[in-house]
Design a protein around this motif. Structure first.
Motif, PDB file in Angstrom:
ATOM      1  N   ARG A   1      -2.067  -7.555   7.937  1.00 36.32           N
ATOM      2  CA  ARG A   1      -1.182  -7.607   6.789  1.00 36.32           C
ATOM      3  C   ARG A   1       0.275  -7.746   7.212  1.00 36.32           C
ATOM      4  O   ARG A   1       1.064  -8.409   6.571  1.00 36.32           O
ATOM      5  N   SER A   2       0.621  -7.152   8.318  1.00 34.90           N
ATOM      6  CA  SER A   2       2.022  -7.153   8.726  1.00 34.90           C
ATOM      7  C   SER A   2       2.236  -7.831  10.086  1.00 34.90           C
ATOM      8  O   SER A   2       3.318  -7.756  10.624  1.00 34.90           O
TER       9      SER A   2
ATOM     10  N   ASP B   1      13.120  -0.391  12.483  1.00 40.39           N
ATOM     11  CA  ASP B   1      13.622  -1.699  12.014  1.00 40.39           C
ATOM     12  C   ASP B   1      12.595  -2.353  11.111  1.00 40.39           C
ATOM     13  O   ASP B   1      11.398  -2.112  11.258  1.00 40.39           O
ATOM     14  N   PRO B   2      13.071  -3.191  10.182  1.00 41.12           N
ATOM     15  CA  PRO B   2      12.100  -3.827   9.283  1.00 41.12           C
ATOM     16  C   PRO B   2      11.273  -4.917   9.957  1.00 41.12           C
ATOM     17  O   PRO B   2      10.189  -5.234   9.502  1.00 41.12           O
ATOM     18  N   LEU B   3      11.836  -5.570  11.014  1.00 40.82           N
ATOM     19  CA  LEU B   3      11.129  -6.704  11.600  1.00 40.82           C
ATOM     20  C   LEU B   3      11.284  -6.687  13.119  1.00 40.82           C
ATOM     21  O   LEU B   3      12.393  -6.538  13.634  1.00 40.82           O
TER      22      LEU B   3
ATOM     23  N   VAL C   1       6.027  -8.001  13.973  1.00 36.17           N
ATOM     24  CA  VAL C   1       5.518  -6.893  13.180  1.00 36.17           C
ATOM     25  C   VAL C   1       6.536  -6.662  12.079  1.00 36.17           C
ATOM     26  O   VAL C   1       7.724  -6.494  12.349  1.00 36.17           O
ATOM     27  N   SER C   2       6.057  -6.743  10.845  1.00 37.13           N
ATOM     28  CA  SER C   2       6.971  -6.578   9.714  1.00 37.13           C
ATOM     29  C   SER C   2       6.672  -5.261   9.040  1.00 37.13           C
ATOM     30  O   SER C   2       5.524  -4.918   8.802  1.00 37.13           O
TER      31      SER C   2
ATOM     32  N   CYS D   1      12.640 -14.829  13.994  1.00 41.93           N
ATOM     33  CA  CYS D   1      11.926 -14.849  12.723  1.00 41.93           C
ATOM     34  C   CYS D   1      12.840 -14.227  11.689  1.00 41.93           C
ATOM     35  O   CYS D   1      13.668 -13.361  12.000  1.00 41.93           O
ATOM     36  N   LYS D   2      12.705 -14.686  10.423  1.00 45.32           N
ATOM     37  CA  LYS D   2      13.550 -14.083   9.389  1.00 45.32           C
ATOM     38  C   LYS D   2      12.791 -14.063   8.075  1.00 45.32           C
ATOM     39  O   LYS D   2      11.904 -14.881   7.827  1.00 45.32           O
TER      40      LYS D   2
END
Ligand SMILES: *[C@@H]1O[C@H](CO)[C@@H](O)[C@H](O)[C@H]1NC(C)=O
Ligand SMILES: *[C@@H]1O[C@H](CO)[C@@H](O)[C@H](O)[C@H]1NC(C)=O
Ligand SMILES: *[C@@H]1O[C@H](CO)[C@@H](O)[C@H](O)[C@H]1NC(C)=O
Length: 977
Positions: free
Chosen positions: A193-194, A147-149, A169-170, A215-216
């Motif tokens: 960073r993420s 998943d991205p996020l 975590v992105s 979060c979005k």
């Protein structure tokens, strides 16, 4: 460095070897570096779980050791935690240790290493650290999907008030990611960073389904979120206690406090544990639990109540003796037995407790909600109690509760039972009063009585008996039965005296009789009048004691204002009383109440003693009198308000204030007092201190000025409203004079003028009438009065002629005139010839004064015209005889015929001779018709011819034409003029 480490280890081993020799137990050097370190991640508790061994421990002896642990995040150099862990280590033992991370472990890789040191008293100091183990990595991120996020921690359960760290975590490496707690944005710290972390402080319970955090990515709609379960803090159970109703079952109760149940966590559970028996039971209810007492009659109990949820445990203990916790069951079958008017027996039953135990029961009796009797009864199973001193026909409530006699712990619940005592005959005579009056000539007594109070009625009053006994003719009775709830009746009596008995009856019997005596003759009810003062309590009425035989007094009054129908009220008072306070909820401030005080004689007759009037509270008058203003002059006016009734006012009227607003700048008259009105205008005030003086004269005013006045009554409290002033303008000073002087003068002048006018008529009549009347002429009467006052005819013989006129009658011209009716001036007529006997004025232009005389003996009708010879004496034919006048011969003939007929009777009249006097002038009435150039003095020198004139001709009306004719004809010398 390595050389130094080798040296150090060598030194340590050497030292350990030395120590081993010293001690039997530790005889060999120890290789102490922790080995086989394994790290696992437990996401549920956010724990890093460590396990390791210390292989190199010699023998199977125990050794106290300290392990120093380092934890780094993201990279090994970023040490975030260092801590020591002391434990006793055995050879080949696997050691466990856990570390709880605030940051969810999925968000960062962690690195752990450790070293050890012997910390045993048997090893001589100083100790030294072993080498570090190699770094072990714990990375939960590998377990994540693609998943991205991601947001962590997932489904975490925390207590209210705790601090929670959230992280995301992105995988898309964008900066613009925002997070929200229940829709409110939160701000955190970027760790990597993420990876970012957010610390939520002191989280609060929001709902059982959890708190939402998400979060979005601001663009792109990538969304990740978690539910955080915030539980309320588990409370300690309060008011924990246990009791038994029968010594067999214990019931424990407590107050559980707030429920900590969530979707993620069930409600807290309660467990009851008894320490002496070691038994334990899981309670099915949140706030109570039953516990079976074992048969072996355990007496003492130590209960622990344990409350627990996933996060916390709480417990509370009590220790008690079973027999001291007995709470008996509610009694039953409470019933009244043998209920009389004043007595009743109550019976009830109880549940027995054990064998042969007794209960103490408390029986209470209530009337109208209040406990009036209380008694204790000791019973085993059946209770019974006799209640006495009860009131007849009264509703009572009996109630019972019981307690364990051996040791009082608690009363049982109450059981209640209502019952009614039986009726008894009324115990008191009704309070009776009367009012005497004459109704169409008959003495009538109105009897009033008050309903008996409940205490005295002893039951429902069904009817009242009124027995009327004629005292003057004994053995004459009249009995009236009046059904309740009537409280009055009217009796028509004659002049005798009557004794009246009134009794009240209920189903059991009659009350004692109330007796009053009335005389059929109401008598003279005059009495002394006075005032009575009202207070907050009521009216304090007092009176002079009656010397002698008064057996009591009655104060009588009406409960409403005077203008309403009287609701007669009275109060009976004993013989030694001379004052009382009259109270009534109906009394209102500002209403006059009248009180009458009667004395009751030994014969039970009432005599009026005094009359009193009073106000509960006097008020200021609400209205002002209707004032009539009269007698207005330039300096004063009179005010009167005779219709004003002082009786019906909201206070005793003490007098009146007359306010007068003066003209600007004018001072108040000394009798007035200067005062300032509420609206700041200055006013003059006069106080009348006699309420019966209802007129007032306002004096000393300026003429022709506007004044404003108001009359307001005053009581002890205040005066009436000062709102509607009446304006009045005083009269002009001269209008007074006008009325009194000029008007009468005008009147007088009018009268004088009327008199003058009347007099002038008379004077004219007397002195210069239009047509002189020989009968009335004062001139003539002056002449003739001496000889013959009644006869005013002038005789020719008496006259001295001054001229003689010889008339030559021109027949033709006369006829022509008559036929054509031409103006006389146009008619050519023959000028008469005159013989002047008296000299005349040549320049005389108008007709001179002359009087013409006629012999009215011959013309009676002519005298009726009240003018002298104005009729046309021209011979005229009656209309029927007149043919067409176009022919002069015809007319002439007719005239001749008439002349002949009339002249025939008077032969002397053939001569045409006129007598003329110069004393009278022609009247003004004929002036207009006179020729402009009359034949000079001829008119006044004319002598009237004394001819006999036929009546028919003479009576022709004196019309304008005829007058004209006459004048014209005069000029022709035919007539007197
Ligand atoms: C993780 O921790 C929880 C609570 O401390 C424990 O119940 C659970 O068994 C642990 N899981 C593992 C896999 O060790
Ligand atoms: C939460 O954080 C605050 C401030 O950092 C601290 O005072 C408080 O003790 C913490 N609460 C808990 C339950 O750790
Ligand atoms: C009662 O039980 C509790 C819990 O078992 C214990 O801690 C306590 O000491 C006991 N009290 C008595 C008087 O035995």
């Amino acid at each position: 460095m390595a050389l130094f480490a080798v040296f150090q280890t060598t030194f340590l081993l050497a030292l350990l070897s030395l120590r081993t020799y010293e001690s039997e137990v530790l005889s060999e050097p120890l290789p102490l570096t922790p080995e086989s370190l394994k790290v696992s991640v437990n996401s549920t508790c956010q724990c890093l779980h460590l396990q390791w061994t210390v292989h190199s421990l010699a023998y199977h002896q125990e050794l106290k050791m300290v392990f120093q642990i380092q934890i780094s995040r993201f990279k090994t150099s970023n040490v975030i935690w260092v801590g020591n862990y002391s434990t006793t280590v055995k050879r080949n033992q696997v050691l466990h240790w856990s570390w709880e991370s605030e940051l969810p472990l999925e968000c960062a890789a962690h690195f752990i290493r450790m070293r050890s040191m012997v910390d045993d008293a048997r090893i001589p100091k100083p100790g030294f650290w072993s080498n570090w183990s190699s770094w072990e990595e714990a990375d939960a991120q590998n377990m994540l999907g693609h998943d991205p996020l991601f947001v962590f921690p997932k489904d975490k359960l925390v207590e209210e008030g705790s601090n929670v760290t959230i992280c995301y975590v992105s995988r898309i490496h964008q900066d613009n990611i925002s997070c929200y707690l229940e829709g409110v944005q939160i701000y955190g710290e970027q760790l990597d960073r993420s990876v970012s972390a957010f610390e939520l402080k002191n989280v609060s319970f929001i709902r059982e389904k959890g708190t939402n955090v998400f979060c979005k990515v601001d663009q792109g709609g990538v969304l990740g979120g978690i539910v955080l379960f915030v539980s309320k803090v588990l409370e300690e159970p309060k008011d924990f206690s246990c009791e038994t109703q029968d010594l067999k079952t214990l019931t424990c109760t407590w107050d559980p406090g707030s429920d900590t149940g969530l979707t993620k966590q069930p409600s807290q559970s309660y467990t009851l544990f008894e320490s002496f028996s070691g038994k334990k039971t899981l309670c099915k209810h949140r706030n109570w639990c039953d516990w079976q007492v074992a048969q072996d009659s355990q007496e003492t109990f130590n209960f622990t109540l344990l409350a627990e949820n996933y996060l916390r445990k709480r417990s509370v203990s009590i220790l008690f003796n079973l027999t001291q916790r007995v709470h008996p069951m509610t009694p039953y079958n409470l019933l009244p037995k043998n209920v009389g008017a004043t007595k009743a027996t109550m019976t009830w039953k109880v549940h027995s407790i054990g064998n042969n135990s007794t209960l103490l029961c408390q029986l209470e009796l209530l009337a109208e909600g209040k406990v009036i009797q209380q008694s204790n009864v000791s019973i085993k199973v059946n209770g019974e109690y006799l209640l006495s001193e009860l009131e007849p026909d009264t509703e009572y409530v009996a109630r019972v509760r019981c307690a364990y006699t051996n040791h009082f712990w608690k009363w049982s619940e109450l059981i209640s039972q209502k019952f009614n005592t039986a009726e008894a005959a009324p115990s008191e005579a009704p309070d009776v009063w009367r009012n005497l009056k004459l109704v169409s000539g008959h003495p009538t007594v109105s009897l009033f009585w008050k309903p008996l109070s409940k205490v005295h009625a002893n039951g429902k009053i069904l009817f009242y008996n009124v027995i009327v006994e004629n005292l003057d003719k004994p053995s004459r009775f009249e009995v009236l039965s009046i059904p309740a709830p009537a409280s009055s009746t009217e009796l028509t009596l004659d002049q005798c005296s009557y004794q009246i008995h009134v009794t009240a009856h209920n189903s059991v019997g009659p009350s004692p009789a109330s007796v009053i005596v009335v005389s059929g003759d109401p008598g003279n009810e005059e009495a002394e009048k006075g005032r009575v003062n009202g207070t907050e309590d009521g009216f304090s009425v007092s009176w002079k004691p009656q010397s002698g035989d008064a057996t009591g007094y009655v104060v009588e009054w009406c409960d409403g204002p005077q203008d309403l129908p009287c609701v007669l009220q009275w109060k009976n008072l004993g013989p030694n009383t001379t004052s009382t306070v009259i109270r009534s909820g109906a009394f209102r401030p500002g209403v006059r109440y009248n009180f009458r005080i009667y004395g009751i004689s030994t014969r039970r007759m009432a005599h009026l003693l005094e009359k009193k009037a009073g106000y509960l509270e006097e008020l200021a008058p609400s209205d002002n009198p209707q004032v009539v203003m009269s007698k207005l002059t330039s300096h004063s006016f009179t005010l009167s308000w005779k219709d004003y009734s002082t009786e019906s006012q909201p206070g005793f009227i003490q007098g009146y204030h007359v306010y007068l607003k003066p003209k600007a700048g004018e001072q108040c008259h000394p009798a007035f007092e200067k005062t300032v009105l509420p609206e700041d205008s200055v006013c003059c005030k006069y106080t009348i201190d006699n309420p019966e003086q209802k007129t007032f004269v306002v004096e000393n005013l300026q003429p022709e000025s506007v004044y404003e006045f108001i009359v307001t009554p005053y009581t002890s409290v205040g005066e009436g409203p000062l709102d509607a002033f009446t304006k009045v303008t005083t009269l002009d000073e001269y209008s007074h004079t006008l009325v009194h002087i000029i008007l009468p003068m005008i009147f007088c002048i009018l009268i004088v003028m009327i008199i003058c006018y009347l007099k002038s008529q008379w004077l004219k009549e007397k002195c210069y009438p239009d047509s002189p009347n020989p009968y009335k002429s004062s001139v003539l009467s002056l002449i003739k009065s001496k000889e013959n006052p009644h006869l005013t005819i002038m005789y020719v013989n008496d006259c001295v002629p001054d001229a003689i006129e010889v008339i030559n009658k021109p027949e033709g011209s006369k006829i022509q005139f008559l036929g054509t009716r031409k103006s006389p001036t146009e008619t050519e007529f023959t000028k008469p010839a005159y013989l002047y006997l008296l000299p005349t004025e040549k320049n005389y232009s108008g007709p001179g004064p002359c009087i013409c005389f006629e012999n009215f003996t011959y013309n009676q009708a002519a005298s009726d015209f009240a003018s002298c010879g104005h009729f046309p004496v021209t011979p005229q034919a009656p209309p029927h005889q007149l043919g067409p006048l176009t022919s002069p011969e015809n007319l002439l003939k007719a005239l001749e015929q008439n002349y002949m007929n009339s002249l025939g009777e008077i032969p002397a009249g053939e001569a045409n001779l006129n007598y003329v006097s110069q004393l009278a002038s022609p009247t003004s009435g004929d002036k207009d018709s006179l020729p402009t150039n009359p034949p000079e003095p001829a008119l006044c020198s004319e002598y009237k011819m004394q001819t006999a004139i036929p009546l028919g001709l003479a009576s022709a009306p004196p019309s304008e034409n005829s007058s004209l004719s006459s004048t014209t004809l005069l000029g022709q010398g035919e007539h007197c003029r």
